[in-house]
Design a protein around this motif. Structure first.
Motif, PDB file in Angstrom:
ATOM      1  N   TYR A 346       0.857  -1.191   0.000  1.00 14.44           N
ATOM      2  CA  TYR A 346       0.000   0.000   0.000  1.00 14.44           C
ATOM      3  C   TYR A 346       0.889   1.235   0.000  1.00 14.44           C
ATOM      4  O   TYR A 346       1.777   1.379   0.843  1.00 14.44           O
ATOM      5  N   MET A 347       0.646   2.134  -0.950  1.00 14.75           N
ATOM      6  CA  MET A 347       1.471   3.322  -1.119  1.00 14.75           C
ATOM      7  C   MET A 347       0.795   4.530  -0.484  1.00 14.75           C
ATOM      8  O   MET A 347      -0.357   4.849  -0.798  1.00 14.75           O
ATOM      9  N   PHE A 348       1.513   5.177   0.431  1.00 18.76           N
ATOM     10  CA  PHE A 348       1.099   6.471   0.967  1.00 18.76           C
ATOM     11  C   PHE A 348       1.794   7.564   0.151  1.00 18.76           C
ATOM     12  O   PHE A 348       2.454   7.281  -0.851  1.00 18.76           O
ATOM     13  N   ASP A 349       1.676   8.812   0.558  1.00 21.43           N
ATOM     14  CA  ASP A 349       2.293   9.894  -0.209  1.00 21.43           C
ATOM     15  C   ASP A 349       3.811   9.763  -0.265  1.00 21.43           C
ATOM     16  O   ASP A 349       4.415   9.874  -1.331  1.00 21.43           O
ATOM     17  N   GLU A 350       4.449   9.521   0.861  1.00 24.01           N
ATOM     18  CA  GLU A 350       5.913   9.454   0.907  1.00 24.01           C
ATOM     19  C   GLU A 350       6.401   8.210   1.634  1.00 24.01           C
ATOM     20  O   GLU A 350       7.505   8.185   2.180  1.00 24.01           O
ATOM     21  N   LEU A 353       3.760   0.476   2.771  1.00 30.26           N
ATOM     22  CA  LEU A 353       3.681  -0.654   3.685  1.00 30.26           C
ATOM     23  C   LEU A 353       3.557  -1.931   2.860  1.00 30.26           C
ATOM     24  O   LEU A 353       2.708  -2.031   1.970  1.00 30.26           O
ATOM     25  N   PHE A 354       4.423  -2.920   3.145  1.00 32.35           N
ATOM     26  CA  PHE A 354       4.436  -4.197   2.444  1.00 32.35           C
ATOM     27  C   PHE A 354       4.154  -5.304   3.460  1.00 32.35           C
ATOM     28  O   PHE A 354       4.654  -5.266   4.590  1.00 32.35           O
ATOM     29  N   PHE A 394       8.011  -1.559   6.409  1.00 34.25           N
ATOM     30  CA  PHE A 394       7.647  -0.159   6.211  1.00 34.25           C
ATOM     31  C   PHE A 394       8.812   0.553   5.537  1.00 34.25           C
ATOM     32  O   PHE A 394       9.971   0.397   5.941  1.00 34.25           O
ATOM     33  N   GLU A 395       8.505   1.330   4.492  1.00 31.69           N
ATOM     34  CA  GLU A 395       9.519   2.097   3.772  1.00 31.69           C
ATOM     35  C   GLU A 395       9.143   3.576   3.784  1.00 31.69           C
ATOM     36  O   GLU A 395       7.972   3.930   3.609  1.00 31.69           O
TER      37      GLU A 395
END
Length: 649
Positions: A346-350, A353-354, A394-395
């Motif tokens: 799931y991609m947030f703005d910056e 989460l994998f 988390f990245e």
């Protein structure tokens, strides 16, 4: 930019978007050395175990075998030999795959259960934008009559395409820096035929791979006179709608391996021959759902792996061959694996989460199962393993920097070689549920940072792993223990004045045994105490490269160094080998240079520039070697030269 001849593992996709998976931008660099393991050893975190000139073992974070699977388009490939004379890379030709990727840590579950890492050889179904005709040829000649030839051709249009890959590699025995001849000559040939079709929303691919080889070995008393592989693969990709894609793949691998002690050497006593075979077949189904900020992978897997063998000994070549030909194959261990997985991001703005979860069921059978069930004397339990693995990562992304932290729990059942040592039982003494060899359970933390701009890259990765029921081998025994493994890898690549390139890489791994082991049946009567060193751990390594590079030429000096390794557990090890004694440190140097003109390249190189005598710490040591205090580490090649020519049309 001219392809450099050294192994430079740079990612094809944006490193900042996926810091735990790296793609090798130029897979041809894996062909720099005659043994692919030597090329992998130049990457941070990787080490090797020399066997001869061919098919050596590779390790990531000092873990190999089933802890670091080697996957071909999502399928597993294993060697046939119960003593691991052959392994997966004995049968692989990198040029016939579109990409080679490294998974760092148990941070991916789509293809296999990953304990320390994985190597993925992958093909994408070819999609051409226009009618295309391509031809590539390369040839390399080097010391000790090393001669490599590679040809590949592609022809097709927007709907249909055919690809052909063919290669031939051979070399005589090499000599170490002390002028000692090492039993290492080999000859290997590969052929791959790939056809594909693009039909509206559906793409299909059918491929056939074949290889054959023979190779002399310095780490044992027999040589490989046959390494034959036949593989058939089918892939289908279908767009169900704008948000869902269905991927279906099936595979069949057949390995036919033969070894003896008389074809490539003089037999010491009697004539010995063995002919193991392995078949691997399976199916993989995956649905990929892509939404605005969410991507999900859901799939099913099935794989069956069977082994059989026949062997003979005699007083002459005619006698032993006649005995072998008159024998029937004896069935050995077979594995049946069923799995389901769900993985997503799931991609947030910056940030992103994998996460993923995988459930596997492994059934292991051997040739004696029916007899044990009929008589019930040994009360042999059913060898079934239920495995559950999961990860979360988390990245966080900045302009030129990415940071990540991930946790994972990974489980694996004992592999063929661990089972084969003890028929699946720890200590090989009591056949009941209590003594059944247990599954490994790894709890691991991975964290790191990556910095990248147009010319420079800096990365740092750290891991901390606690493995319950870690499987150790000693003599003909197997044990479950607990292990603590941790370490770090760092890479730096900087460019100065648009011409000067500096590269530095280092890695360190430490392993600690966390359970008391008394191996009363071992030939050495060995004891492994709590907090003793874990066996088969590579020492601190350091790589340095300094070179000049421009668009049409380059020149580079590089160094590879390993420290002394004093942390050993003599008499204990893994399916690959056992520890014997400490190893010395070393530093070796190399030089390479090349020039490109239009569609041609010429590259020249010298390895082991100072003719240093050295051997890697990880070596295949047998139980007899440990008992007799022999050091059978195999020296690497002395100073050697090569020149390579490449043509692209």
């Amino acid at each position: 930019m001219l392809d450099k001849v050294e192994v430079s593992f740079k990612d094809k996709k944006e490193l900042l978007d996926y810091p735990t998976r790296l793609e090798i931008s130029d897979k041809d660099k894996l062909l720099q050395h005659s043994d692919m393991a030597k090329s992998f050893s130049k990457l941070s975190g990787f080490s090797m175990m020399r066997k001869g000139g061919f098919g050596s073992e590779i390790f990531y974070r000092s873990q190999g075998g089933a802890r670091m699977p080697i996957l071909l388009d999502g399928s597993s490939l294993h060697g046939g030999c119960s003593g691991r004379m052959d392994n997966a890379i004995s049968y692989i030709d990198t040029q016939s795959y579109h990409s080679v990727s490294i998974i760092k840590g148990p941070q991916d579950l789509r293809y296999a259960t990953v304990m320390s890492g994985a190597v993925l050889f992958e093909r994408e179904i070819l999609r051409l934008a226009k009618p295309t005709y391509l031809f590539n040829y390369s040839t390399l000649y080097g010391s000790y009559a090393r001669f490599d030839n590679n040809i590949n051709a592609t022809i097709g249009d927007e709907r249909y395409a055919v690809q052909i890959f063919a290669s031939d590699y051979k070399s005589n025995d090499y000599k170490d820096a002390n002028n000692n001849k090492i039993n290492s000559k080999f000859h290997k040939q590969n052929l791959s035929l790939i056809s594909s079709a693009i039909l509206n929303d559906t793409a299909v691919e059918l491929s056939f791979d074949a290889s054959k080889a023979n190779a002399a070995y310095a780490d044992r008393q027999m040589d490989g006179v046959r390494f034959d592989r036949r593989s058939l693969n089918f892939k289908l990709e279908h767009d169900l709608n704008t948000k869902n894609r269905l991927n279906l793949s099936s595979f069949y691998h057949e390995i036919d391996h033969k070894m003896d002690n008389f074809t490539m050497r003089n037999p010491s006593m009697s004539y010995q021959i063995s002919n193991p075979k392995r078949k691997i077949k399976g199916l993989r189904l995956e649905n990929i759902t892509t939404l605005d900020n969410l991507k999900l992978y859901a799939g099913l897997q099935r794989e069956q792996n069977s082994y059989k063998n026949k062997s003979a000994s005699g007083n002459s070549i005619q006698n032993v061959n006649a005995k072998l030909n008159n024998q029937e194959y004896q069935d050995g261990l077979s594995f049946d694996t069923k799995a389901m997985f769900l993985q997503g991001q799931y991609m947030f703005d910056e940030s992103a989460l994998f996460a993923g979860y995988k459930n596997e069921h492994v059934r292991v059978r051997d040739a004696w199962d029916n007899e044990w069930q009929e008589y019930g004397i040994l009360q042999k339990p059913s060898q079934r393993y239920d495995l559950n693995s999961a990860f979360m990562r988390f990245e966080r992304y900045y302009e030129n920097l990415s940071a990540y932290i991930g946790v994972a729990h990974a489980q694996r059942s004992p592999d063929f070689w661990e089972f084969n040592q003890v028929f699946g039982y720890a200590n090989n003494n009591t056949y009941d549920n209590f003594h059944l060899l247990k599954k490994e359970k790894n709890n691991q933390l991975d964290t790191g940072v990556v910095y990248k701009n147009k010319t420079d890259e800096i990365s740092l990765g750290l891991f901390y792993s606690k493995v319950n029921d870690y499987i150790l081998l000693s003599k003909q025994q197997a044990f479950n223990t607990n292990a603590l493994i941790y370490g770090a890898e760092a890479d730096l690549s900087l460019k100065f004045y648009d011409i000067l390139r500096l590269e530095i890489a280092t890695s360190y791994i430490k392993g600690v045994n966390k359970r008391q082991i008394i191996n009363k049946k071992a030939m050495t009567n060995a004891v492994l105490n709590r907090n003793d060193a874990l066996p088969q751990i590579a020492p601190l390594s350091f790589k340095l490269g300094l070179g000049l590079e421009q668009k049409n030429w380059f020149a580079k000096l590089d160094m590879q160094a390993n420290s002394r390794q004093n942390r050993i557990a003599s008499g204990f090890g893994s399916v690959s080998g056992l520890d014997s004694k400490s190893s010395s440190g070393f530093a070796v140097y190399g030089f390479s240079a090349g020039v490109m003109h239009k569609n041609m390249q010429v590259i020249f190189g010298v390895d082991n520039l100072t003719n240093k005598s050295y051997a890697y710490h990880l070596s295949k040591i047998s139980a007899n070697d440990v008992a007799n205090k022999n050091d059978t580490k195999i020296n690497e090649i002395g100073r050697n030269f090569y020149i390579k020519f490449k043509l692209h049309i």
